[in-house]
Design a protein around this motif. Structure first.
Motif, short mmCIF file in Angstrom:
data_model
loop_
_atom_site.label_atom_id
_atom_site.label_comp_id
_atom_site.label_asym_id
_atom_site.label_seq_id
_atom_site.Cartn_x
_atom_site.Cartn_y
_atom_site.Cartn_z
N ALA A 79 37.84 80.76 30.97
CA ALA A 79 36.96 82.25 30.79
C ALA A 79 37.85 82.86 29.93
O ALA A 79 37.13 83.83 29.02
CB ALA A 79 37.26 82.79 32.29
N CYS A 80 39.16 82.89 30.02
CA CYS A 80 39.99 83.80 28.96
C CYS A 80 39.80 83.03 27.66
O CYS A 80 39.71 83.81 26.61
CB CYS A 80 41.28 83.68 29.51
SG CYS A 80 41.67 84.91 30.89
N ARG A 81 39.67 81.80 27.57
CA ARG A 81 39.70 81.14 26.25
C ARG A 81 38.25 81.53 25.62
O ARG A 81 38.18 81.82 24.28
CB ARG A 81 39.56 79.49 26.57
CG ARG A 81 39.82 78.84 25.06
CD ARG A 81 40.19 77.30 25.26
NE ARG A 81 40.03 76.88 24.09
CZ ARG A 81 40.26 75.21 24.11
NH1 ARG A 81 39.90 74.47 25.15
NH2 ARG A 81 40.03 74.55 22.87
N LEU A 82 37.20 81.64 26.49
CA LEU A 82 35.93 81.98 25.76
C LEU A 82 35.93 83.45 25.46
O LEU A 82 35.40 83.66 24.44
CB LEU A 82 34.78 81.81 27.05
CG LEU A 82 33.34 81.77 26.40
CD1 LEU A 82 33.08 81.02 25.29
CD2 LEU A 82 32.41 81.80 27.62
N PRO A 132 41.46 82.76 37.25
CA PRO A 132 42.21 82.74 38.50
C PRO A 132 43.44 83.74 38.21
O PRO A 132 44.27 83.97 39.32
CB PRO A 132 42.67 81.42 38.84
CG PRO A 132 42.73 80.82 37.41
CD PRO A 132 41.79 81.39 36.58
N PHE A 133 43.53 84.30 37.03
CA PHE A 133 44.79 84.94 37.00
C PHE A 133 44.28 86.41 36.38
O PHE A 133 45.05 87.24 35.40
CB PHE A 133 45.66 84.43 35.88
CG PHE A 133 46.22 82.91 36.48
CD1 PHE A 133 47.03 82.77 37.38
CD2 PHE A 133 45.48 81.94 35.73
CE1 PHE A 133 47.32 81.57 37.66
CE2 PHE A 133 45.97 80.52 36.20
CZ PHE A 133 46.99 80.22 37.03
N ARG A 134 43.24 86.85 37.11
CA ARG A 134 42.96 88.41 36.80
C ARG A 134 42.43 88.70 35.32
O ARG A 134 42.22 89.90 34.81
CB ARG A 134 43.83 89.30 36.99
CG ARG A 134 44.36 89.28 38.57
CD ARG A 134 45.46 90.22 38.82
NE ARG A 134 45.93 90.07 40.13
CZ ARG A 134 46.85 90.87 40.79
NH1 ARG A 134 47.30 91.95 39.77
NH2 ARG A 134 46.95 90.91 42.03
N GLY A 135 42.06 87.66 34.31
CA GLY A 135 41.58 87.80 33.10
C GLY A 135 42.52 88.35 32.42
O GLY A 135 41.97 88.98 31.22
N VAL A 136 43.65 88.07 32.19
CA VAL A 136 44.87 88.59 31.34
C VAL A 136 45.68 87.22 30.87
O VAL A 136 46.87 87.55 30.40
CB VAL A 136 45.54 89.55 31.84
CG1 VAL A 136 44.90 90.75 32.50
CG2 VAL A 136 46.38 88.82 33.25
#
Length: 379
Positions: A84-87, A67-71
């Motif tokens: 998503a970012c953790r993976l 939800p935060f643009r992948g950053v």
């Protein structure tokens, strides 16, 4: 979001790799979230939480979205907020799906670790098992005349003349006891010293043979010896609480008889072989010696197999535990299967011996009644 907090708990059975180059005291940091690492998991240094997260994500792949643009910057405190970012971070540090063990492999590894743990623990007999062993030992000592001091009334094994016809007539006049009576009071036929078929171990002279021109063979003596040992086996069974309480309460008298008939020969073999001197190749029974030349499922007729199987299983487990707890030899794990193999062989010997006894009776009817009763076919 990854709200499955409990699954972040340590997964002790995953693949772990330890770095050989790192110092033991150097703190390890998870390359995903910065938490305390526990080692290399799936090719990267991680904590238990990130290890578990990666394993779950790979086993049930879903499309995570940030939800935060992948950053997102993944830390110990916010690692559950963006899957998503953790993976993505897990993959970027080199964690590999190929190193994840399947459920079947995990199960095998757990069982292996459990077996190792049990082997490392000292094996201890339970109170019940200790009592069973003590009871068996006491019964063995009280009913096994190891020096054969009480084996005095028998026909000698030397081949001299003797009143065989007179012995046959006396034994035919002896009333054959039924097994229930023998269980209550086992007694040798011709046990009186005044009986014509009684004899000491002294040589029988031709003039004492009443003129009967018949030579002794080994069969009469072996028959007397076997009858004597059968008596002791019956006494042994009577001293066991499992025989006197469990059997008499739950099993019919027919099953008790079947068990005694089936096991007597095997127990006699075990006891007799305890007296074998490997150096001399002789069976040393006190003053008497013997050389090589001297000599199914449940039992036939048994009906209550379930109760008998339970008792046999208990005794087998007690024997196995006893070996593991008392023996110290590196090869002690081979002893139990060897004993089981010997018992199987003796079962076959039992059947063959029974056939031979019955065949001998047809040829030379001097086999004592108690022996015939033991080895008679069960109809």
């Amino acid at each position: 979001m990854d709200n499955q907090g409990p699954k972040d708990l340590p997964q002790h059975h995953e693949v772990e790799e330890n770095s050989e180059n790192e110092e033991e005291d150097e703190p390890k940091v998870c390359q995903v979230c910065g938490d305390r690492a526990t080692g290399y998991h799936f090719n990267a240094m991680t904590c238990e939480g990130c290890k578990g997260f990666f394993r779950r994500a790979m086993k049930r792949p879903v499309n995570f979205s940030c939800p935060f643009r992948g950053v997102c910057i993944i830390t110990k405190n916010n690692r559950r907020q963006c899957q998503a970012c953790r993976l993505q971070k897990c993959r970027s540090i080199g964690m590999l799906k190929e190193l994840i063990m399947s459920d079947e492999e995990l199960g095998q590894r757990r069982r292996l670790l459990e077996r190792r743990r049990k082997r490392a623990e000292p094996v201890i007999l339970s109170t019940q098992q200790e009592a069973v062993i003590q009871e068996l030992l006491n019964a063995q000592k009280k009913t096994f005349d190891i020096s054969f001091v009480h084996f005095t009334h028998f026909r000698p094994i030397d081949r001299t003349l003797a009143p065989m016809q007179q012995y046959r007539q006396t034994c035919q006049e002896t009333t054959t006891n039924t097994w229930p009576s023998d269980i209550q009071e086992a007694s040798l036929p011709c046990s009186s010293s005044s009986s014509p078929c009684s004899s000491s171990s002294q040589e029988v002279k031709p003039e004492d043979s009443c003129g009967k021109d018949r030579a002794f063979t080994t069969l009469p003596h072996i028959a007397d010896l076997s009858t004597y040992m059968i008596q002791q086996i019956i006494s042994f069974a009577k001293m066991l609480s499992s025989f006197n309480s469990v059997f008499r309460r739950e099993l019919s008298i027919e099953d008790q008889i079947s068990l005694l008939k089936g096991a007597t020969f095997e127990l006699c073999q075990i006891r007799f072989n305890m007296l074998f001197n490997e150096s001399s190749g002789m069976w040393e029974c006190g003053p008497l010696t013997y050389c090589m030349d001297d000599a199914a499922r449940d039992r036939p007729g048994v009906t209550d197999s379930k109760t008998i199987d339970q008792l046999q299983e208990m005794l087998a487990l007690t024997l196995k535990t006893y070996i593991e707890s008392k023996r110290t030899s590196p090869k002690k794990h081979l002893l139990y299967p060897k004993i089981m193999g010997c018992l199987t062989e003796m079962r076959s010997m039992n059947e063959e011996y029974t056939k031979q006894v019955l065949q001998i009776q047809d040829i030379q009817p001097e086999v004592p009644p108690l022996m015939l009763e033991v080895f008679s076919k069960i109809t």
